[in-house]
Design an enzyme around this catalytic site. Structure first.
Site, PDB file in Angstrom:
ATOM      1  N   HIS A  70       0.832  -1.200   0.000  1.00  0.00           N
ATOM      2  CA  HIS A  70       0.000   0.000   0.000  1.00  0.00           C
ATOM      3  C   HIS A  70       0.870   1.254   0.000  1.00  0.00           C
ATOM      4  CE1 HIS A  70      -2.993   2.768   2.214  1.00  0.00           C
ATOM      5  NE2 HIS A  70      -3.329   2.728   0.957  1.00  0.00           N
ATOM      6  N   GLU A  73       1.826   2.017  -3.517  1.00  0.00           N
ATOM      7  CA  GLU A  73       0.728   2.602  -4.294  1.00  0.00           C
ATOM      8  C   GLU A  73       0.757   4.123  -4.183  1.00  0.00           C
ATOM      9  OE1 GLU A  73      -3.713   3.763  -3.599  1.00  0.00           O
ATOM     10  OE2 GLU A  73      -3.358   1.679  -3.010  1.00  0.00           O
ATOM     11  N   HIS A  74       1.044   4.637  -2.995  1.00  0.00           N
ATOM     12  CA  HIS A  74       1.134   6.082  -2.783  1.00  0.00           C
ATOM     13  C   HIS A  74       2.423   6.653  -3.365  1.00  0.00           C
ATOM     14  CE1 HIS A  74      -2.128   6.943   0.315  1.00  0.00           C
ATOM     15  NE2 HIS A  74      -2.234   5.645   0.110  1.00  0.00           N
ATOM     16  N   GLU A 150      -5.155   8.168   6.522  1.00  0.00           N
ATOM     17  CA  GLU A 150      -6.105   7.314   5.796  1.00  0.00           C
ATOM     18  C   GLU A 150      -6.594   6.172   6.685  1.00  0.00           C
ATOM     19  OE1 GLU A 150      -6.308   4.547   1.737  1.00  0.00           O
ATOM     20  OE2 GLU A 150      -4.442   5.555   2.285  1.00  0.00           O
TER      21      GLU A 150
END
Length: 441
Positions: A70, A73-74, A150
């Protein structure tokens, strides 16, 4: 028609697929290095959706790397050797396009939707991100804060919490049970070196799949992808086969015990999921499962909706779902209701599943649901993004691509007896229950 998608090296004749489905032309090529390209040309469209899929998800993370998938992904949007984060953002904003990414338990996808004339730009930018991300230490620390925010946002949503904890309960002891985004502890702990190692290991030509749908010339798309990857410094060696798909052997030992979990949140409405393991992503009964979930809790005419909301007014939202992975899956019944009614609502949901297992479904229900699913399938494929996603799932997970006509045929062939047998199997499995609401302190 069902098309097989074999994993031979580039240049192998079986890797060159050309097919027609409902007026669209589907083509597949394996490029040197093992990069796969699957496209669906849609006549009359002026847009195109493209996705770059990397066959790595949260289930693939090792100790010390938790949260890295994850994180990447950022970070791939935060700059490359040739582009700053602003350059990447401006490239799509300047043409009215959109770009984003999604991390799953089994793969990661970087995607964009643009005008057909801007597809070469989208290929170049996404390829640059895939091949040449710098993973700058300062940007990583900034993004660490963003990801923690998030996670905090998700933790404030009881609906997100109940689904995440249900997956953890049913898949307890397996990597699929871990949260996709990591936890605050793992995100705070993972160092830049671990994220970089994860990137170097998994972002390779043989793991990469490009899928595209819209007004596309497949040969031009392949040439643009090859050029962009070479500019990014990747060695596209001829004769290299794509990396094998995941082992589809069912994972044994999951969901063998009932887990009961209650999580305190200071909210007005309680959320509950009760369920068990489901079926795998490659199980031939996935069409039967679609019919089962639709009849049980898939719309306004479904049994759970009618009994719990319409007749008794006990919940605003209630539904049934099946989530499938390679090797396993989950099956659950969800409702959001007043905390004092949570036991009553849970009993009603389970009661509807058991009624289906005991008495089956009616011909009218089957006919209505086949129409519902057929319409949803066709209407969903009006969107190029949906078609792009369909190609990616076929290439990465099942190794088979169903034509629209074949998918409709499989739905129509589902029988009431098959649905009842599947309901009996699901109803007989150990059930786990997760509640989120103002219980305890």
């Amino acid at each position: 028609m069902v098309w097989k998608l074999p994993l031979h090296e580039s240049g192998h004749p079986e890797n060159e697929l050309t097919a027609e489905s409902d007026g669209a032309v589907i083509r597949r090529t394996v490029l040197p290095g093992g990069v796969r390209v699957v496209s669906e040309q849609l006549p009359g469209q002026r847009s195109a959706s493209i996705g770059a899929w990397v066959n790595v998800g949260s289930r693939d993370e090792q100790s010390g790397h938790f949260g890295s998938t994850h994180f990447l992904e950022h970070l791939l949007f935060k700059g490359t050797k040739r582009r700053s984060a602003m350059d990447i953002a401006e490239a799509f904003d300047a043409v009215g396009g959109e770009a984003n990414a999604v991390t799953g338990k089994e793969n990661t996808c970087y995607y964009a939707r643009v005008l057909d004339t801007d597809l070469p730009m989208a290929v170049d930018v996404i390829s640059d991100m895939i091949t040449s991300a710098t993973i700058d230490p300062a940007e990583l620390e900034t993004e660490r804060g963003v990801i923690l925010e998030e996670l905090a946002m998700n933790d404030d949503d009881p609906g997100d919490v109940v689904h995440e904890q249900f997956s953890a309960a049913v898949l307890k002891g397996h990597d699929l049970g871990r949260p996709i985004g990591g936890t605050p502890d793992t995100i705070n702990a993972v160092p830049r070196e671990a994220v970089w190692e994860h990137y170097q290991e998994h972002y390779q030509p043989e793991t990469l799949v490009f899928t595209a749908a819209g007004n596309i010339d497949h040969d031009v798309l392949c040439a643009d992808i090859s050029q962009a990857l070479k500019v990014g410094g990747w060695d596209l060696t001829p004769g290299v086969a794509p990396r094998a798909r995941r082992d589809t052997t069912p994972i044994v030992g999951l969901g063998q015990e009932s887990v009961e979990m209650t999580i305190h949140r200071s909210v007005e409405q309680a959320n509950v999921i009760i369920g068990s393991t489901g079926i795998t992503a490659t199980d031939d009964r996935r069409f039967q499962l679609s019919v089962l979930t639709a009849i049980l809790g898939g719309g306004m005419s479904s049994r759970m909706f009618q009994e719990i909301r319409e007749r008794r007014g006990l919940a605003y939202s209630t539904y049934c779902f099946g989530s499938s992975h390679v090797g396993t899956g989950t099956f659950g019944l969800y409702a959001g209701c007043t905390p004092a009614r949570i036991d009553e609502v849970t009993e009603l949901m389970v009661g509807e599943l058991e009624k289906m297992a005991d008495s089956g479904i009616t011909p009218a229900e089957l006919e209505r649901t086949i129409g519902q699913l057929s319409g949803s399938l066709v209407l969903g494929l009006e969107d190029s993004g949906s078609r792009m996603n369909r190609l990616g799932r076929a290439e990465l997970v099942t190794g088979e691509l169903y034509s629209v006509d074949e998918s409709l045929k499989r739905i129509r062939e589902v029988t009431a007896q098959e649905v009842q047998v599947l309901a009996q199997e699901l109803a007989s499995r150990p059930r786990s229950i997760v509640r989120v609401g103002p219980f305890g302190s």
